[in-house]
Scaffold this active site. Structure first.
Site, PDB file in Angstrom:
ATOM      1  N   ALA A  11       0.808  -1.229   0.000  1.00  0.00           N
ATOM      2  CA  ALA A  11       0.000   0.000   0.000  1.00  0.00           C
ATOM      3  C   ALA A  11       0.836   1.272   0.000  1.00  0.00           C
ATOM      4  CB  ALA A  11      -0.944  -0.003   1.193  1.00  0.00           C
ATOM      5  N   ASP A  12       1.523   1.514  -1.105  1.00  0.00           N
ATOM      6  CA  ASP A  12       2.253   2.769  -1.310  1.00  0.00           C
ATOM      7  C   ASP A  12       3.420   2.973  -0.357  1.00  0.00           C
ATOM      8  OD1 ASP A  12       1.149   3.655  -3.548  1.00  0.00           O
ATOM      9  OD2 ASP A  12      -0.280   5.031  -2.636  1.00  0.00           O
ATOM     10  N   ALA A  13       3.919   1.889   0.233  1.00  0.00           N
ATOM     11  CA  ALA A  13       5.178   2.003   0.955  1.00  0.00           C
ATOM     12  C   ALA A  13       6.272   1.651  -0.035  1.00  0.00           C
ATOM     13  CB  ALA A  13       5.206   1.058   2.137  1.00  0.00           C
TER      14      ALA A  13
END
Lengths: 609, 352
Positions: free
Chosen positions: A224-226
């Site tokens: 998730a967008d890390a």
């Protein structure tokens, strides 16, 4: 006002009615012909809006206008002959405008035009031709490669991220005292450029670096967008930046001949903060360059006259009474004094400006974004030995989760990875301007380059697990992407509190980072606890951890009492009785009752045993 | 079977001290936030465009005396409900026609003392009326000397030259109902495709008037006007109507809220015997606690009232206990000792 006659059209000049036209189309055509001939100014725009039966002439300022090539008889007026002359610098762009080959249209006149994207799109209805098809995007989007392959929502995000990117914002940054400035170490020109980079100066002010990116997960650390960064790359300077912050103060003058003074305050000064705070100041009360400084330490020592005049009257002493008004480094900040300047204001008062520099090495929580509206937050810095590597021993700088691509429709990101890789191998930047494929297959073009250097033509690589050394079962798409470091950094935002300052009026915790505040337990959070029936948790949040106070309540009359320290008894100011109950209430309630008393209403508290 | 049901009954009952009101409020409030974003209208399909979405919820919860768009559904007796002619007849009977709706122009002759109403003939034809019928109706109900002198007008002879009286009569006549039932509004015929029945939809909510018309199925008439239901059938019916209207409005937006919450809200609103809104003039304004009322709206008004009348706050509610910092009497805080410790000792000693 004039009334409309049948068969006539209103004529407006800059929004004001000036008359009527009998044949609006003919009129508009005449104005345009005159403009192209240079009889009237090229800044005049005219539009016939049939729906409203109106002809608008606009000559005022503030209109956004865009150049278009004029088409006559289904052929653009910019001929090959003229293009050659343009190339040999025999003529320039202004020549074309002056000679009615290119004209500027405003938003209103565009409504009357049918603009073709390319020469092939020209029909008998077409009136204009785009100078460059990429110009249907704005400047910011045109800095992104292959924008025609991305979704519009991501373009909007890109426009925001571009503003937030760190880079070389000005070459004279050394002489500037911006209140906040961010500078990227070793900024690079992107491997995949666009015409926007050539037509402007931004090549001299790059704001990112070319990262080797593998489209791979890493033990769930890039969900998730890390994003996962290679620690070795970070140690070598990847994404490293400097943060400048300027503090300033002034020796102000006050009516009555008093003025501020830069100096180390004497311990007698009102609001003296302790010897340690001023320890780094030199004798003139100002800090020296290259001093290391921590939060709470003074940068500028300053004493000011007291806030209220009467304090000085009657003091009588030889020493002037002063108040400490030193500038202290804010909580959570630290760094080195980069530069100090001492100067004079227009009002002939002394001004100090101090620039603090602090190094910002990428760490967990820092934000990065590519030129496709793909943002991510660093979640892990992996030691190089644990990172996946290729057969050549290349370790990617950044691991991007492949799930970021399909739902966001940023296929330009994938294309840039491929093109970036090809350009890195080729040693020359590739062009990624919008709509420039001209029918050729980009994948094929970049695949060929990759093939020439012995890489898979689709950009895939066999990656080896850095921990076990075993190759992954699937090949991983790997390439080079230009990443921006955005100025949102944890080190500037982190704040914690367990106990701390409270407000004077309500005895409740303060709010905001600057005041070491707590996070608000708001009305909706309160509702959630009520809804859950957790009454003791609610009491703890709203009373014990907030503004709990113990008050004395008179058993006779129900008003607040107080403890008389001299007589050592409890006293009720109303009925003079001395039997009291000690009660825990919120301080806010005490304030409320006090304010009700101020309204000439006497509340009394009845207590059950 | 009955035994198992009885045994399970307790399992499904709400526990003591459960803050049902707060849960109901949150359960309606949360999806309500989505409603604002998706407030679209299905224009044209239903010719009676009724208020829907958030405005309608607000209207219901505030217990507005009259809905912005009242609608009454009128079903006919089973024996006649399948005949269009009968339905048409009923429509003519109920459809409210006001004089001003069919009048194109009014000519007051103050010298002769007459008022002439020129009709819009299309409207007149549409309503199935003739000037003669209008004249007799006016004579009967308003006791004026009205004559239909031609096919497009009616003249009222006042037999006086009093200006004020003539003008007042004109206004009165224009407002008067010529045919149908007052407050019934425009009535349209609809067909239920499933049962092949014809029914009527009225853009008004005078159920009291409509229900007495012969041929109407009194058991099936419904309206969206809560107060009309209340006047005719009582609070219990109003409670049901309220819950149903809430549910209908939420369903329209495809928002599913458990009906228990809606029934709780309706219960709270009708508990006093008359429908009351939840706002400052309704439930919130009638709270027992001075502090709770002062914390909501009109702080000063409540404080001054409390001071003037020497009110005592019993401290039994949630808001006031949070305010002073006591444990709230809800959930885990609702448990109280009813016997003092000393008394407990007495009971024990008795047993011994």
């Amino acid at each position: 006002m004039a009334t409309l006659k049948k068969g006539k059209t209103y004529l407006y000049l800059n929004g004001r009615i000036i008359g009527f036209v009998e044949d609006p189309q003919k009129f508009v055509n005449e104005v345009r012909t005159a403009r192209r001939k240079g009889v009237i100014s090229g800044e005049v725009n005219v539009a016939y809006i049939a729906k409203l039966n109106v002809v608008n002439i606009n000559t005022d300022r503030g209109r956004v206008r865009k150049p278009y090539i004029i088409i006559e008889n289904m052929a653009p007026k910019l001929t090959k002959d003229l293009l050659e002359k343009l190339k040999s610098k025999e003529i320039n762009f202004n020549y074309l405008v002056r000679n009615g080959i290119i004209e500027y249209l405003d938003a209103e006149e565009e409504e009357n035009a049918l603009v073709a994207f390319t020469e092939h799109d020209i029909t008998d209805q077409t009136t204009h031709l785009e100078v460059d098809i990429a110009s249907i995007f704005g400047f910011t989007i045109n800095t992104s490669p292959f924008p025609e392959h991305n979704s519009l929502a991501r373009h909007a995000m890109l426009a925001n991220f571009t503003k937030q990117a760190e880079g070389l914002y000005a070459t004279n940054f050394n002489q500037r005292f911006d209140s906040r400035a961010y500078l990227l170490f070793y900024p690079q020109v992107p491997a995949v450029t666009t015409t926007a980079y050539d037509s402007t100066n931004i090549k001299n002010h790059p704001s990112g670096q070319n990262f080797v990116v593998a489209l791979s997960t890493y033990y769930g650390y890039n969900m998730a967008d890390a994003i996962v960064l290679n620690r070795a790359a970070v140690d070598r300077g990847l994404g490293r930046s400097i943060f400048y912050k300027t503090y300033s103060d002034e020796e102000r003058r006050y009516p009555g001949g008093q003025r501020d003074r830069f100096k180390i305050p004497a311990p007698t000064a009102e609001g003296y903060m302790g010897e340690n705070v001023y320890s780094k100041l030199s004798d003139d009360g100002i800090i020296e360059p290259e001093m290391q400084i921590q939060e709470g330490e003074a940068l500028i020592g300053k004493v000011a006259p007291p806030r209220f005049l009467e304090e000085n009257i009657g003091a009588g002493g030889l020493e002037e009474k002063v108040r400490d008004d030193s500038t202290v480094l804010k909580t959570g900040e630290k760094g080195t004094v980069d530069s100090v300047i001492l100067t004079e204001s227009t009002g002939a008062t002394k001004i100090v400006k101090i620039r603090i520099r602090s190094l910002k090495i990428p760490e967990n929580g820092d934000k990065f974004a590519s030129r496709h509206g793909q943002k991510g937050v660093v979640a892990l810095l992996v030691p190089p030995e644990d990172m996946p590597f290729t057969a050549e021993g290349i370790i990617p700088d950044l691991l991007l989760n492949p799930h970021s691509i399909p739902t966001r429709l940023t296929f330009g990101h994938l294309l840039e990875m491929l093109a970036g890789k090809a350009s890195a191998l080729n040693g020359a930047p590739l062009d990624g301007t919008a709509f420039t494929d001209k029918g050729t297959d980009r994948l094929e073009q970049y695949g060929k380059i990759l093939n020439n250097y012995g890489f898979e033509q689709n950009g895939n690589e066999v990656l080896y697990d850095g921990i076990t050394g075993i190759p992954f079962k699937a090949q991983v798409f790997t390439g080079v992407v230009y990443y921006n470091r955005l100025y949102h950094m944890v080190s500037n935002k982190i704040q914690v509190r367990s106990r701390g300052k409270v407000q004077i009026l309500t005895h409740q915790p303060t709010e905001g980072k600057a005041r070491q505040g707590a996070l608000r337990f708001g009305e909706m959070e309160r509702d959630a606890l009520i809804g859950y029936g957790a009454s003791l948790l609610l009491k703890e949040r709203l009373l014990d951890q907030s503004d709990k106070t113990e008050v004395l309540i008179c058993k006779e009359c129900g008003s607040f009492g107080y403890y008389d320290h001299i007589k050592k008894v409890n006293v009720c100011p109303l009925c003079k009785s001395s039997s009291f109950s000690e009660v825990e209430i919120s301080y806010a309630f005490k304030v409320l009752l006090d304010e009700i008393k101020a309204l000439h209403i006497l509340p009394s508290v009845k207590l059950n045993e | 079977m009955a035994k198992t049901l009885d045994k399970d009954k307790e399992k499904y009952m709400v526990q003591y001290g459960e803050p049902v009101g707060m849960i109901a409020a949150q359960s309606v409030g949360e999806p309500g936030t989505q409603m604002i974003l998706r407030s679209f209208h299905l224009a044209g399909i239903e010719s009676t465009i009724s208020t829907s979405g958030l405005p309608r919820i607000v209207e219901l919860v505030d217990a507005k005396k009259k809905p912005a768009t009242p609608v009454t559904y009128i079903y006919l007796n089973k024996s006649i409900s399948k005949s269009f002619d009968k339905a048409d007849e009923m429509q003519k009977k109920i459809n409210e026609v006001v004089m001003s709706n069919i009048t194109r122009r009014t000519i007051e002759n103050f010298t002769k003392g007459t008022i002439r109403f020129l009709f819009n003939r299309q409207e007149l034809e549409l309503e199935g009326l003739s000037p003669k019928q209008v004249a007799t109706r006016l004579e009967k109900h308003l006791e004026v000397d009205a004559k239909a002198e031609d096919e497009k007008s009616v003249t009222v002879h006042m037999h006086t030259k009093n200006l004020k009286l003539i003008r007042a009569t004109t206004v009165k006549i224009l407002k008067s109902v010529i045919s149908g039932i007052e407050g019934a509004g425009k009535v349209m015929i609809r067909k239920d495709e499933k049962t092949d029945e014809f029914y009527l939809v009225a853009a008004g909510s005078n159920m009291e008037g409509i229900i007495n018309v012969d041929g109407i199925d009194k058991s099936r008439i419904t309206t969206n006007d809560i107060f009309s239901v209340y006047r005719l059938f009582g609070v219990e019916a109003a409670r049901n109507a309220l819950a149903m209207e809430l549910k209908k409005t939420l369903d329209e937006q495809k928002i599913s809220v458990n009906q228990r919450h809606l029934y709780l809200i309706s219960d709270a609103m009708t508990a006093s015997g008359t429908p009351k809104g939840v706002g400052r003039h309704g439930l919130s304004g009638e709270k027992n606690s001075v502090f709770a009322r002062a914390a909501y709206e009109e702080t000063v008004k409540h404080l001054i009232h409390a001071a003037a009348y020497g009110e005592v706050d019993p401290m039994k509610g949630v808001t006031e206990n949070i305010l002073v910092g006591k444990q709230i009497p809800i959930g885990t805080g609702s448990v109280r000792l009813t016997i003092k410790k000393e008394d407990m000792a007495k009971i024990k000693s008795k047993k011994d």
